[in-house]
Design an enzyme around this catalytic site. Structure first.
Site, PDB file in Angstrom:
ATOM      1  CE  LYS A 196      27.481 -15.196  -4.004  1.00  0.00           C
ATOM      2  NZ  LYS A 196      28.869 -14.493  -3.891  1.00  0.00           N
ATOM      3  CG  HIS A 214     -16.499   6.922  -4.636  1.00  0.00           C
ATOM      4  ND1 HIS A 214     -16.416   5.735  -4.881  1.00  0.00           N
ATOM      5  CD2 HIS A 214     -17.745   7.317  -5.065  1.00  0.00           C
ATOM      6  CE1 HIS A 214     -17.351   5.216  -5.465  1.00  0.00           C
ATOM      7  NE2 HIS A 214     -18.263   6.118  -5.265  1.00  0.00           N
TER       8      HIS A 214
END
Length: 509
Positions: free
Chosen positions: A136, A279
Site C-alpha cells: 500500500k 482436437h
C-alpha cells in the site's frame, strides 16, 4: 533513499547475498525469529524486531511483527508532515524496504500426513500483513515477496534509486500473492466443513500459480500461460515430461481429456485402457488384455484421425507398445509409466512428447470463461444414476459391459455425441453435431460393424433407433427423459433392440 529494511523470510534462498548487498549500501537490517538467527550466524549486522517493538515474540511465534512500531514505520506517508511528526513522537523509525516470503501453506495443505490443526499453523498472519502494508505504501517502501526479484532491486539500487514503476510492479506482485494465498486458505477451510448444505461462499476462490509460459494459445497470434492449482492435486498438475519439445496450449487441453477417459477404467482390475484424442475430441478408445492390445484396438478405431493426435494409457507402456507407437506421427504419449526399454524407443523420436502422470484426475469443478463472467459447475463425475431396461428385449451381460464402456467414452465427446461399440472398442464416434441423427449416422458409418451404441443425451425422435436397426445394433444406452421416449422404446421393440435408460445426461459443450 533506503535506510532501513525489514527481512522475514521462510525461504532463505539468496537472502544472504542480498543482505550483504544492503549492508554494503549502509542499509540497517531488522529481522525476526529464525531469519534473525540465520543472518546473525552468517555475520550480517542485524537488529531483532523485539528490540524495535519492545515486546518479545509470543503465542509460539503467532505474534511477532503485529505492532504499531512496525506498521507505523511502513505505512507512514513520507511527504505527509502529520504522519512523519506522529511517528517521530512515537519514536518510530521508518522502514523503507520489506522483504518477506510466506509460510509454505500452499505446500503443507496438500500434505496428507498433516492433520487439520497442523495445517492451520501454516497460515501466515504477520507476513501477509507486512506485505500488504508495504505494498500500500509502495511509493515510499520497496517490497519484495519473490526471491526472483532480489537481482531486479539490486540492479536498480546500483544505478541509483528503485524506480516508481518497479516499486508499483513489486506491489502488484504482493497483492497477487496474498489474494492467491487467502483464496487457498478460504478453500481449505470451506472444503473441511463436515456439511456444506445451505452454505455458499460469496466469492469464487481461485488460487493458481504460474507453471510456465506457453509458446502461444490455440493459435499463434494468441498469448498463453499454464497455471496449476496451489492446493488441489490432479493429473494435469503432477505430470513429468520425459521427452520431446515443449507443450502447447492445445496439447495440455487434449492431454486432460485423453487421460480422463482412460482413468475411467481400473488397471488393478486388468482394465487396460487406451484413448486417442484429436482436437479435444476422442477419435478412438479401447480396452485390451494388455497395453499393446489396448493400443492396437484403439488405433483400429480410426487409423486416419489418430495421426498427429494424443494417445493415453492408464498403465505402463512396454517396449512392444512403444515400437508400435513410433510407427505413426503422434504429438504426445501419456501413461502411468514407461519401462526403460520403452522410453529408449520413444526417445528415438526427439520431438515426441512423452509424459508420465503421477496422480489420478481430481477435478471437482468445471470453469468456462464468458465475456465479463465465469460459469462454474460441478465436474461431471457421475456416470449412471439408476439404469433400467425399458424394452422387451434385455441386453446380454457382455452387451451390458460394452454399453457401460461406451458411456464412459461418450461423456468426453462433444455433444451431440454418439459412440458405437464392438468388443470394448469405440469403433464409431459421432460428436459435435447440431442434431442427434447426424451424430448417430456419422458414428454408425464410421463403425461399420458395431454391436451396441451409447448416447450422451435422450432421443427427441425415433429416427436414431431406426438408423441403429439398419446397422444391426443390438442394444442402446441413453439417459432417457424425452417427452417422446415411448416412441423410441416402441421402435426398439419393433426392431428387437434392447435399450437402457441411465437417468444421467452427459452434454459436453
Amino acid at each position: 533513499m533506503i535506510k532501513r529494511a525489514l527481512i522475514s523470510v521462510f525461504y532463505k534462498d539468496g537472502i544472504l547475498d542480498f543482505a550483504r548487498f544492503l549492508t554494503s549500501k549502509n542499509v540497517e537490517i531488522v529481522s525476526t525469529g529464525g531469519t534473525y538467527k540465520y543472518l546473525k550466524e552468517n555475520n550480517i549486522p542485524v537488529i531483532e524486531v523485539a528490540e524495535v517493538t519492545g515486546a518479545k515474540e509470543m503465542l509460539d511465534g503467532r505474534v511477532k511483527t503485529l505492532d504499531p512500531k512496525i506498521h507505523g514505520a511502513i505505512l507512514a506517508i513520507r511527504d505527509n508532515p502529520t504522519h512523519m511528526e506522529t511517528i517521530k513522537e512515537r519514536g518510530i523509525t521508518p522502514i523503507d524496504m520489506v522483504i518477506v516470503n510466506l509460510y509454505p501453506f500452499f505446500e503443507k495443505v496438500q500434505d496428507d500426513n498433516l492433520k487439520f490443526e497442523e495445517k492451520i499453523e501454516f497460515i501466515d498472519i504477520g507476513g501477509p500483513t507486512m506485505l500488504r502494508s508495504a505494498a500500500k505504501s509502495f511509493k515510499d517502501v520497496v517490497v519484495i515477496s519473490d526471491v526472483k526479484d532480489y537481482d531486479l532491486v539490486k540492479n536498480e539500487m546500483e544505478k541509483g534509486e528503485v524506480s516508481f514503476e518497479t516499486k508499483k510492479y513489486l506491489a502488484s506482485k504482493v497483492f497477487n500473492l496474498t489474494s492467491a494465498y487467502d483464496a487457498a486458505v478460504s478453500e481449505f477451510m470451506f472444503n473441511s466443513l463436515e456439511s456444506k448444505e445451505g452454505k455458499k461462499l460469496n466469492y469464487l476462490n481461485m488460487s493458481y500459480a504460474l507453471q510456465e509460459e506457453l509458446r502461444y494459445g490455440e493459435n499463434p497470434h494468441q498469448g498463453a500461460s499454464y497455471y496449476i492449482s496451489t492446493i488441489d492435486k490432479g493429473s494435469m498438475k503432477g505430470f513429468e515430461q520425459l521427452n520431446g519439445k515443449e507443450l502447447s496450449f492445445n496439447n495440455i487441453r487434449d492431454m486432460d481429456i485423453a487421460l480422463k477417459i482412460v482413468l475411467e477404467f481400473d488397471e488393478s482390475k486388468k482394465e487396460y485402457a487406451c484413448s486417442a484424442i484429436k482436437h479435444s475430441t476422442p477419435c478412438g478408445a479401447a480396452l485390451g488384455s494388455n497395453v499393446l492390445e489396448a493400443y492396437n484396438r484403439t488405433y483400429e478405431c480410426d487409423p486416419t484421425s489418430i495421426f498427429g493426435g494424443i494417445v493415453a494409457f492408464n498403465s505402463t507402456v512396454d517396449e512392444a507398445t512403444a515400437k508400435e507407437l513410433i510407427k505413426i506421427f503422434l504429438e504426445i504419449v501419456i501413461a502411468k509409466d514407461f519401462t526403460p526399454e520403452a522410453l529408449e524407443v520413444l526417445k528415438s523420436k526427439k520431438n515426441l512428447r512423452v509424459i508420465k502422470y503421477k496422480t489420478n484426475t481430481n477435478d471437482k469443478i468445471n470453469l468456462v470463461k464468458v465475456d465479463g463472467g465465469l460459469l462454474v459447475q460441478d465436474e461431471d463425475n457421475t456416470l449412471i444414476e439408476d439404469y433400467k431396461v425399458v424394452t422387451e428385449k434385455k441386453p446380454t451381460e457382455e452387451e451390458m459391459k460394452n454399453l457401460i464402456f461406451g458411456m464412459k467414452v461418450v461423456k468426453y465427446a462433444k455433444s451431440n455425441a454418439i459412440v458405437v461399440i464392438k468388443d470394448f472398442m469405440a469403433k464409431g464416434i459421432g460428436s459435435g453435431q447440431t442434431n442427434r441423427i447426424w451424430a448417430c449416422e456419422d458414428a454408425l458409418e464410421r463403425a461399420g460393424d458395431g454391436v451396441v451404441m451409447a448416447s450422451d443425451a435422450f432421443f427427441p425422435f425415433r429416427d436414431v433407433v431406426d438408423a441403429c436397426a439398419k446397422y444391426n445394433i443390438k442394444a442402446i444406452i441413453q439417459p432417457g427423459g424425452s417427452m417422446r421416449d415411448q416412441e423410441s422404446i416402441d421402435a426398439c421393440n419393433e426392431h428387437g433392440i434392447a435399450m437402457i435408460f441411465t437417468g444421467i445426461r452427459h452434454f459436453k459443450h
